[in-house]
Design a protein around this motif. Structure first.
Motif, PDB file in Angstrom:
ATOM      1  N   ASN A 135      21.274  65.597 120.002  1.00 32.36           N
ATOM      2  CA  ASN A 135      21.146  67.009 119.632  1.00 32.36           C
ATOM      3  C   ASN A 135      21.792  67.937 120.654  1.00 32.36           C
ATOM      4  O   ASN A 135      21.556  69.140 120.656  1.00 32.36           O
ATOM      5  CB  ASN A 135      19.676  67.387 119.435  1.00 32.36           C
ATOM      6  CG  ASN A 135      18.854  67.249 120.707  1.00 32.36           C
ATOM      7  OD1 ASN A 135      19.345  66.778 121.742  1.00 32.36           O
ATOM      8  ND2 ASN A 135      17.597  67.667 120.648  1.00 32.36           N
ATOM      9  N   PRO A 152      26.488  63.260 110.996  1.00 33.26           N
ATOM     10  CA  PRO A 152      25.660  64.474 111.091  1.00 33.26           C
ATOM     11  C   PRO A 152      24.406  64.368 110.219  1.00 33.26           C
ATOM     12  O   PRO A 152      24.480  64.028 109.045  1.00 33.26           O
ATOM     13  CB  PRO A 152      26.589  65.576 110.579  1.00 33.26           C
ATOM     14  CG  PRO A 152      27.975  65.028 110.715  1.00 33.26           C
ATOM     15  CD  PRO A 152      27.839  63.560 110.464  1.00 33.26           C
ATOM     16  N   CYS A 156      26.163  70.836 112.250  1.00 28.88           N
ATOM     17  CA  CYS A 156      26.502  70.743 113.674  1.00 28.88           C
ATOM     18  C   CYS A 156      27.603  71.752 113.977  1.00 28.88           C
ATOM     19  O   CYS A 156      28.661  71.737 113.335  1.00 28.88           O
ATOM     20  CB  CYS A 156      26.972  69.330 114.017  1.00 28.88           C
ATOM     21  SG  CYS A 156      25.720  68.049 113.743  1.00 28.88           S
ATOM     22  N   VAL A 159      31.610  71.280 117.374  1.00 25.28           N
ATOM     23  CA  VAL A 159      31.728  69.886 117.800  1.00 25.28           C
ATOM     24  C   VAL A 159      33.141  69.612 118.311  1.00 25.28           C
ATOM     25  O   VAL A 159      34.126  69.885 117.624  1.00 25.28           O
ATOM     26  CB  VAL A 159      31.404  68.923 116.645  1.00 25.28           C
ATOM     27  CG1 VAL A 159      31.588  67.478 117.095  1.00 25.28           C
ATOM     28  CG2 VAL A 159      29.986  69.156 116.147  1.00 25.28           C
ATOM     29  N   MET A 194      28.784  69.566 121.703  1.00 25.02           N
ATOM     30  CA  MET A 194      28.201  70.193 120.513  1.00 25.02           C
ATOM     31  C   MET A 194      27.372  71.397 120.926  1.00 25.02           C
ATOM     32  O   MET A 194      26.543  71.306 121.831  1.00 25.02           O
ATOM     33  CB  MET A 194      27.337  69.155 119.786  1.00 25.02           C
ATOM     34  CG  MET A 194      26.646  69.650 118.546  1.00 25.02           C
ATOM     35  SD  MET A 194      25.874  68.301 117.584  1.00 25.02           S
ATOM     36  CE  MET A 194      24.783  67.568 118.820  1.00 25.02           C
ATOM     37  N   GLY A 197      22.991  71.253 116.749  1.00 27.55           N
ATOM     38  CA  GLY A 197      23.027  70.329 115.622  1.00 27.55           C
ATOM     39  C   GLY A 197      22.258  69.049 115.915  1.00 27.55           C
ATOM     40  O   GLY A 197      21.550  68.928 116.918  1.00 27.55           O
ATOM     41  N   MET A 199      22.928  64.656 115.195  1.00 27.93           N
ATOM     42  CA  MET A 199      23.758  63.597 114.634  1.00 27.93           C
ATOM     43  C   MET A 199      23.371  62.254 115.200  1.00 27.93           C
ATOM     44  O   MET A 199      22.656  62.159 116.223  1.00 27.93           O
ATOM     45  CB  MET A 199      25.246  63.865 114.911  1.00 27.93           C
ATOM     46  CG  MET A 199      25.614  63.818 116.382  1.00 27.93           C
ATOM     47  SD  MET A 199      27.409  63.932 116.677  1.00 27.93           S
ATOM     48  CE  MET A 199      27.803  65.554 116.001  1.00 27.93           C
TER      49      MET A 199
END
Length: 205
Positions: A135, A152, A156, A159, A194, A197, A199
């Motif tokens: 995250n 994801p 997000c 990135v 990032m 978000g 992923m």
């Protein structure tokens, strides 16, 4: 800081792999994961869960191990293990035998782990791959040429990827976006940056 190894009740890995992961770590078995530990000749530091999957033979073998029986049916044995780690001073947890068997449990294990990222880092491991719920920005080690996929689980933002065959710069990804599926490392490390978000970062080993 001590690290933890959580052994779940999914498809078992080889005894050699499991013993290597357990070395110098706090070993916590989630319910039936104790059977897997017993088969690999690993003595856990504790077993946690509602204990509905542990065999009598395993109970006998680990009679001196702390058994943390929790009857709560509103979460899984894996989540009970994560709650235990959350309350400790452990900041890194590797999870094995969390995949295979029932697909619904495999998916739930991957999704549930994301809720604990504010408290400690988590990686799911097998002999063939590693999966990191992420995250925030993070650097990873890998083999040059290995396959990398970013999956994801939410929107997000911002990135950027470095060290991969197909880099990105400040790209927004949507839930289940396939843009970052099946990339490849060009050296022995790479970085995911990032802004926000959630992923899964999949790395073949």
């Amino acid at each position: 800081m001590q690290k933890a190894l959580i052994i779940c009740n999914g498809a078992a890995e080889s005894a050699e792999f499991l013993r290597a992961q357990a070395k110098n770590n706090f070993v916590l078995c989630a319910d039936g994961g104790a059977n897997t530990a017993a088969a690999a000749d690993i003595t856990p530091d504790a077993v946690i869960g509602d204990m509905d999957s542990v065999t009598a033979e395993t109970r006998k073998k680990f009679k001196k191990v702390p058994w943390l029986k929790i009857r709560n049916q509103n979460n899984t044995d894996f989540e009970k293990a994560l709650d235990f780690i959350k309350k400790s001073d452990i900041k890194e947890a590797a999870v094995v035998c969390a995949a295979g068997g029932r697909l619904d449990f495999t998916l739930n294990n991957l999704f549930a782990a994301s809720r604990y990222l504010p408290y400690f880092d988590i990686v799911f491991k097998s002999a063939a791959w590693e999966i990191y719920p992420v995250n925030k920005s993070k650097k990873f080690k890998c083999r040059a040429g290995t396959r990398i996929s970013l999956l994801p689980l939410a929107e997000c933002a911002g990135v950027s990827l470095a060290g991969l065959e197909y880099p990105l710069k400040n790209k927004n990804l949507t839930l289940a976006d396939t843009l970052t599926l099946s990339n490849r490392a060009i050296k022995n490390n790479f970085e995911v940056r990032m802004k926000k978000g959630l992923m899964l970062v999949y790395i073949e080993v």
